[in-house]
Design a protein around this motif. Structure first.
Motif, mmCIF file in Angstrom:
data_model
loop_
_atom_site.group_PDB
_atom_site.id
_atom_site.type_symbol
_atom_site.label_atom_id
_atom_site.label_comp_id
_atom_site.label_asym_id
_atom_site.label_seq_id
_atom_site.Cartn_x
_atom_site.Cartn_y
_atom_site.Cartn_z
ATOM 1 N N LEU A 29 87.359 42.362 67.161
ATOM 2 C CA LEU A 29 85.969 42.793 67.280
ATOM 3 C C LEU A 29 85.013 41.962 66.432
ATOM 4 C CD1 LEU A 29 83.854 44.768 68.382
ATOM 5 C CD2 LEU A 29 84.407 46.299 66.481
ATOM 6 N N LEU A 33 81.794 39.747 67.635
ATOM 7 C CA LEU A 33 80.434 40.010 67.146
ATOM 8 C C LEU A 33 79.859 38.762 66.482
ATOM 9 C CD1 LEU A 33 81.007 43.604 65.716
ATOM 10 C CD2 LEU A 33 79.859 42.996 67.862
ATOM 11 N N ARG A 104 89.408 45.621 76.170
ATOM 12 C CA ARG A 104 89.627 45.718 74.719
ATOM 13 C C ARG A 104 88.479 46.472 74.031
ATOM 14 N NH1 ARG A 104 91.548 46.090 70.628
ATOM 15 N NH2 ARG A 104 92.149 44.594 69.020
ATOM 16 N N PHE A 105 87.239 46.224 74.451
ATOM 17 C CA PHE A 105 86.054 46.830 73.802
ATOM 18 C C PHE A 105 85.112 47.387 74.865
ATOM 19 C CE2 PHE A 105 87.288 43.058 71.187
ATOM 20 C CZ PHE A 105 87.935 43.772 70.198
ATOM 21 N N PRO A 106 85.473 48.541 75.451
ATOM 22 C CA PRO A 106 84.693 49.063 76.585
ATOM 23 C C PRO A 106 83.208 49.237 76.246
ATOM 24 C CG PRO A 106 86.735 50.318 76.285
ATOM 25 C CD PRO A 106 86.603 49.411 75.097
ATOM 26 N N GLY A 107 82.380 48.731 77.135
ATOM 27 C CA GLY A 107 80.930 48.924 76.993
ATOM 28 C C GLY A 107 80.233 47.920 76.108
ATOM 29 N N LEU A 108 80.987 47.153 75.324
ATOM 30 C CA LEU A 108 80.345 46.257 74.354
ATOM 31 C C LEU A 108 79.520 45.156 75.041
ATOM 32 C CD1 LEU A 108 79.924 45.400 71.408
ATOM 33 C CD2 LEU A 108 81.934 43.943 71.632
ATOM 34 N N ALA A 111 76.405 46.396 76.810
ATOM 35 C CA ALA A 111 75.310 46.722 75.885
ATOM 36 C C ALA A 111 74.633 45.433 75.390
ATOM 37 C CB ALA A 111 75.824 47.551 74.720
ATOM 38 N N LEU B 36 77.275 43.174 61.649
ATOM 39 C CA LEU B 36 78.492 43.917 62.015
ATOM 40 C C LEU B 36 79.728 43.014 62.108
ATOM 41 C CD1 LEU B 36 76.977 46.105 64.881
ATOM 42 C CD2 LEU B 36 77.584 46.891 62.578
ATOM 43 N N LEU B 42 81.571 46.240 58.537
ATOM 44 C CA LEU B 42 81.892 47.136 59.651
ATOM 45 C C LEU B 42 82.548 48.409 59.107
ATOM 46 C CD1 LEU B 42 81.784 47.419 62.694
ATOM 47 C CD2 LEU B 42 83.959 46.190 62.836
ATOM 48 N N ARG B 46 81.338 52.278 59.541
ATOM 49 C CA ARG B 46 82.216 53.349 60.030
ATOM 50 C C ARG B 46 82.202 54.547 59.077
ATOM 51 N NH1 ARG B 46 84.897 51.445 64.385
ATOM 52 N NH2 ARG B 46 85.672 49.318 64.398
ATOM 53 N N GLY B 107 73.658 51.938 73.754
ATOM 54 C CA GLY B 107 75.107 51.806 73.959
ATOM 55 C C GLY B 107 75.816 50.867 73.001
ATOM 56 N N LEU B 108 75.062 50.044 72.274
ATOM 57 C CA LEU B 108 75.705 49.031 71.427
ATOM 58 C C LEU B 108 76.536 49.654 70.302
ATOM 59 C CD1 LEU B 108 76.125 46.033 70.739
ATOM 60 C CD2 LEU B 108 74.116 46.180 69.284
ATOM 61 N N ALA B 111 79.643 51.492 71.455
ATOM 62 C CA ALA B 111 80.740 50.586 71.824
ATOM 63 C C ALA B 111 81.412 50.021 70.572
ATOM 64 C CB ALA B 111 80.219 49.462 72.710
ATOM 65 N N VAL B 112 80.616 49.636 69.588
ATOM 66 C CA VAL B 112 81.179 49.059 68.360
ATOM 67 C C VAL B 112 81.989 50.110 67.600
ATOM 68 C CG1 VAL B 112 80.570 48.153 66.075
ATOM 69 C CG2 VAL B 112 79.445 47.243 68.122
ATOM 70 N N ALA B 115 85.316 50.972 69.233
ATOM 71 C CA ALA B 115 86.306 49.895 69.312
ATOM 72 C C ALA B 115 87.384 50.038 68.248
ATOM 73 C CB ALA B 115 85.601 48.549 69.166
ATOM 74 N N GLN B 116 88.595 49.680 68.645
ATOM 75 C CA GLN B 116 89.709 49.667 67.693
ATOM 76 C C GLN B 116 89.722 48.313 67.008
ATOM 77 O OE1 GLN B 116 93.124 51.816 68.755
ATOM 78 N NE2 GLN B 116 91.479 53.288 68.904
#
Lengths: 117, 117
Positions: A29, A33, A104-108, A111, B36, B42, B46, B107-108, B111-112, B115-116
């Motif tokens: 991630l 980014l 891997r990062f849905p929606g990222l 967005a 980020l 990050l 979180r 949505g940003l 999504a972040v 994320a895993q």
């Protein structure tokens, strides 16, 4: 001779090593980014988002930027796993790895691509 | 004397200048993505995402990181517009500017944060 080499390159028993692309499950991630955090790189991603682009046709926002800057941005985007950069004919084709990124990062990416500025 | 000063700080006619926070409409996508893109930052985001956190209770992943590193990360996150950092009692309270971020880049953050890794 030129055609002979091209034929060899498409032959599985003589693979010509090409640029490294991280496997989809290894995307990180913070690398994604970081790759997207540069305005010029984000612009490249936007150009490629609507369909694969010939690398020679992909232009940086700053027309005075040296070629090495463009190569560097391409490298950062490829190594993060955002762009696929593959040989195509005599050139290279850039495409967005949207399926891998989404898994891997849905929606990222949605967005980021939907965002203004 | 200590209480006198605290009373003054809460008085509109004697505002004590506090840390700068960019207005919501001025948030810049690439600044947000850059802020980020660091694993330690990050991790701070979180920690704060589930509710405001006393700055003193907010810990970096690397316990050996010097205090200056933590302050630097807080500054990058605040200046990008991700965190609000406000005086609260004798300490400071960190909170995520989720509403401002959502309005500007829908949505940003979801999504972040989802994320895993």
């Amino acid at each position: 001779m030129f055609n002979y080499i091209r034929t060899m390159a498409e032959n599985d028993s003589f693979p010509i090593p090409d640029l490294y692309h991280p496997p989809g499950e290894d995307l990180v991630l913070t690398d994604i980014l970081f790759a997207l955090s540069d305005p010029a790189r984000l612009e490249i991603v936007r150009q490629v988002a609507s369909g694969a682009v010939d690398m020679a046709q992909c232009h940086l926002q700053n027309p005075d930027a040296p070629k090495s800057t463009k190569s560097h941005h391409m490298k950062v985007l490829r190594e993060a796993g955002i762009l696929r950069n593959e040989p195509a004919g005599r050139g290279r084709l850039l495409s967005l790895r949207l399926e891998d990124l989404d898994r891997r990062f849905p929606g990222l990416m949605q967005a980021v691509l939907a965002a203004q500025s």
